[in-house]
Design an enzyme around this catalytic site. Structure first.
Site, mmCIF file in Angstrom:
data_model
loop_
_atom_site.group_PDB
_atom_site.id
_atom_site.type_symbol
_atom_site.label_atom_id
_atom_site.label_comp_id
_atom_site.label_asym_id
_atom_site.label_seq_id
_atom_site.Cartn_x
_atom_site.Cartn_y
_atom_site.Cartn_z
ATOM 1 N N LYS A 72 0.830 -1.214 0.000
ATOM 2 C CA LYS A 72 0.000 0.000 0.000
ATOM 3 C C LYS A 72 0.864 1.264 0.000
ATOM 4 O O LYS A 72 0.617 2.195 -0.743
ATOM 5 C CB LYS A 72 -0.933 0.021 1.235
ATOM 6 C CG LYS A 72 -1.828 -1.194 1.365
ATOM 7 C CD LYS A 72 -2.817 -1.060 2.518
ATOM 8 C CE LYS A 72 -2.172 -1.016 3.901
ATOM 9 N NZ LYS A 72 -1.543 -2.267 4.334
ATOM 10 N N ARG A 78 -9.175 0.824 9.476
ATOM 11 C CA ARG A 78 -8.826 -0.561 9.792
ATOM 12 C C ARG A 78 -9.908 -1.261 10.604
ATOM 13 O O ARG A 78 -9.749 -2.438 10.924
ATOM 14 C CB ARG A 78 -7.534 -0.586 10.604
ATOM 15 C CG ARG A 78 -6.254 -0.826 9.795
ATOM 16 C CD ARG A 78 -5.099 -0.593 10.741
ATOM 17 N NE ARG A 78 -3.911 -1.335 10.479
ATOM 18 C CZ ARG A 78 -2.808 -0.825 9.916
ATOM 19 N NH1 ARG A 78 -2.798 0.405 9.478
ATOM 20 N NH2 ARG A 78 -1.730 -1.561 9.801
ATOM 21 N N ARG A 122 11.857 -7.392 4.945
ATOM 22 C CA ARG A 122 11.831 -5.994 5.424
ATOM 23 C C ARG A 122 12.403 -5.900 6.836
ATOM 24 O O ARG A 122 13.085 -4.942 7.178
ATOM 25 C CB ARG A 122 10.388 -5.460 5.377
ATOM 26 C CG ARG A 122 10.300 -3.966 5.604
ATOM 27 C CD ARG A 122 8.958 -3.397 5.207
ATOM 28 N NE ARG A 122 7.964 -3.569 6.248
ATOM 29 C CZ ARG A 122 6.687 -3.168 6.149
ATOM 30 N NH1 ARG A 122 6.257 -2.616 5.037
ATOM 31 N NH2 ARG A 122 5.839 -3.340 7.128
ATOM 32 N N ARG A 176 12.290 -2.794 11.473
ATOM 33 C CA ARG A 176 11.098 -2.224 12.126
ATOM 34 C C ARG A 176 10.604 -3.213 13.168
ATOM 35 O O ARG A 176 10.332 -4.369 12.838
ATOM 36 C CB ARG A 176 10.028 -2.000 11.042
ATOM 37 C CG ARG A 176 9.292 -0.703 11.185
ATOM 38 C CD ARG A 176 8.326 -0.523 10.034
ATOM 39 N NE ARG A 176 6.986 -0.941 10.381
ATOM 40 C CZ ARG A 176 5.928 -0.765 9.607
ATOM 41 N NH1 ARG A 176 6.068 -0.204 8.435
ATOM 42 N NH2 ARG A 176 4.743 -1.150 9.997
ATOM 43 N N ARG A 190 -0.388 -8.696 13.801
ATOM 44 C CA ARG A 190 -0.899 -7.721 12.826
ATOM 45 C C ARG A 190 -1.766 -8.399 11.767
ATOM 46 O O ARG A 190 -2.815 -7.890 11.397
ATOM 47 C CB ARG A 190 0.281 -6.995 12.157
ATOM 48 C CG ARG A 190 0.990 -6.060 13.120
ATOM 49 C CD ARG A 190 2.341 -5.629 12.587
ATOM 50 N NE ARG A 190 2.256 -4.742 11.450
ATOM 51 C CZ ARG A 190 3.254 -4.524 10.601
ATOM 52 N NH1 ARG A 190 4.414 -5.127 10.780
ATOM 53 N NH2 ARG A 190 3.110 -3.701 9.601
HETATM 54 P P1 AMP Z 1 1.140 0.408 9.330
HETATM 55 O O1 AMP Z 1 2.406 1.109 9.015
HETATM 56 O O2 AMP Z 1 -0.040 0.936 8.560
HETATM 57 O O3 AMP Z 1 1.253 -1.088 9.211
HETATM 58 O O4 AMP Z 1 0.812 0.722 10.851
HETATM 59 C C1 AMP Z 1 1.719 0.387 11.891
HETATM 60 C C2 AMP Z 1 0.972 0.279 13.202
HETATM 61 O O5 AMP Z 1 0.364 1.537 13.513
HETATM 62 C C3 AMP Z 1 -0.174 -0.710 13.228
HETATM 63 O O6 AMP Z 1 0.249 -2.035 13.478
HETATM 64 C C4 AMP Z 1 -1.015 -0.154 14.377
HETATM 65 O O7 AMP Z 1 -0.415 -0.426 15.631
HETATM 66 C C5 AMP Z 1 -0.901 1.340 14.133
HETATM 67 N N1 AMP Z 1 -1.946 1.816 13.204
HETATM 68 C C6 AMP Z 1 -1.747 2.377 11.968
HETATM 69 N N2 AMP Z 1 -2.905 2.696 11.405
HETATM 70 C C7 AMP Z 1 -3.879 2.328 12.267
HETATM 71 C C8 AMP Z 1 -5.306 2.386 12.241
HETATM 72 N N3 AMP Z 1 -5.964 2.872 11.185
HETATM 73 N N4 AMP Z 1 -5.982 1.919 13.324
HETATM 74 C C9 AMP Z 1 -5.334 1.436 14.389
HETATM 75 N N5 AMP Z 1 -4.001 1.328 14.480
HETATM 76 C C10 AMP Z 1 -3.263 1.774 13.424
#
Ligand code: AMP
Length: 204
Positions: A13, A88, A127, A133, A144
């Protein structure tokens, strides 16, 4: 044009959102990036969400909705937004409909990048080795992925019922995925193809 790039973690994404920023002048709103920035700058919000993120759990709906609203208001004249990693949960999706409507905007489409679990695991392992990360470690990643399946995948019928969902193969090369996304956007009348067709018809 306001669109959601939808898919599990590591579906691509972020990569595709950045390409759309370049090619179409849209703004990428990644809640993950916003939360990581808050952590990096050591804000109260950053401290609050650090442990949750490292475990791979979702932060509260209120927090991410507020972040999105803030960005919409900071960029009132943007050509459009790409929502990346948001919404989400079903309450987030409902909130997004509301925050867009209250600003005279609508969601034009949701593009789902389909990638199978084995491919996701392979990508995330790579990654983790390359970028380190914390939430890409195998334990957090399992959380996740589970959160995606339990809390985020139910958005698919939500958007499908609104006629907004398009699914594309996210297992091909990044260029091929970009081409598929462009095809979807242009077919929906959000790019040049439809406009050209309109003028061509008018003058034929
Ligand atoms: P991402 O980089 O989008 O995978 O987000 C990393 C982490 O940020 C996720 O595993 C959640 O802990 C938090 N996070 C990001 N976006 C959201 C969202 N829309 N709702 C809840 N937690 C989020």
């Amino acid at each position: 044009m306001n669109i959601i790039l939808f898919g599990p973690p590591a579906a691509g994404k972020g990569t595709q959102a950045k390409r759309l920023v370049e090619s179409r002048g849209l703004l990428q709103l990644s809640t993950g990036d916003m939360l990581r920035a808050a952590r990096k700058s050591g804000t109260a919000l950053g401290k609050k969400v650090a442990g949750i993120m490292d475990r791979g759990d979702l932060v509260s709906d209120e927090i991410v909705i507020a972040l999105i609203e803030e960005q919409l208001d900071l960029n009132p004249h943007a050509a459009g937004f790409i929502f990346d990693g948001f919404p989400r949960t079903v309450p987030q999706a409902e909130a997004l409909d509301g925050v867009l409507a209250s600003r005279g905007k609508t969601l034009d489409g949701v593009i789902r990048l389909c990638v199978d679990d084995d491919a996701l695991m392979a990508r995330i392992t790579k990654r983790f080795e390359e970028e380190g990360r914390k939430d890409d470690n195998p334990e957090s990643f399992k959380v996740r992925l589970n959160n995606y399946n339990v809390q985020t995948a139910p958005l698919l019928p939500y958007y499908s019922a609104q006629g907004k969902l398009t699914e594309i193969d996210g297992m091909t090369s990044p260029d091929a995925v970009s081409a598929s996304i462009a095809q979807v956007l242009d077919k929906n009348g959000n790019g040049n193809t439809v406009k050209k067709g309109f003028w061509a018809r008018l003058f034929s």
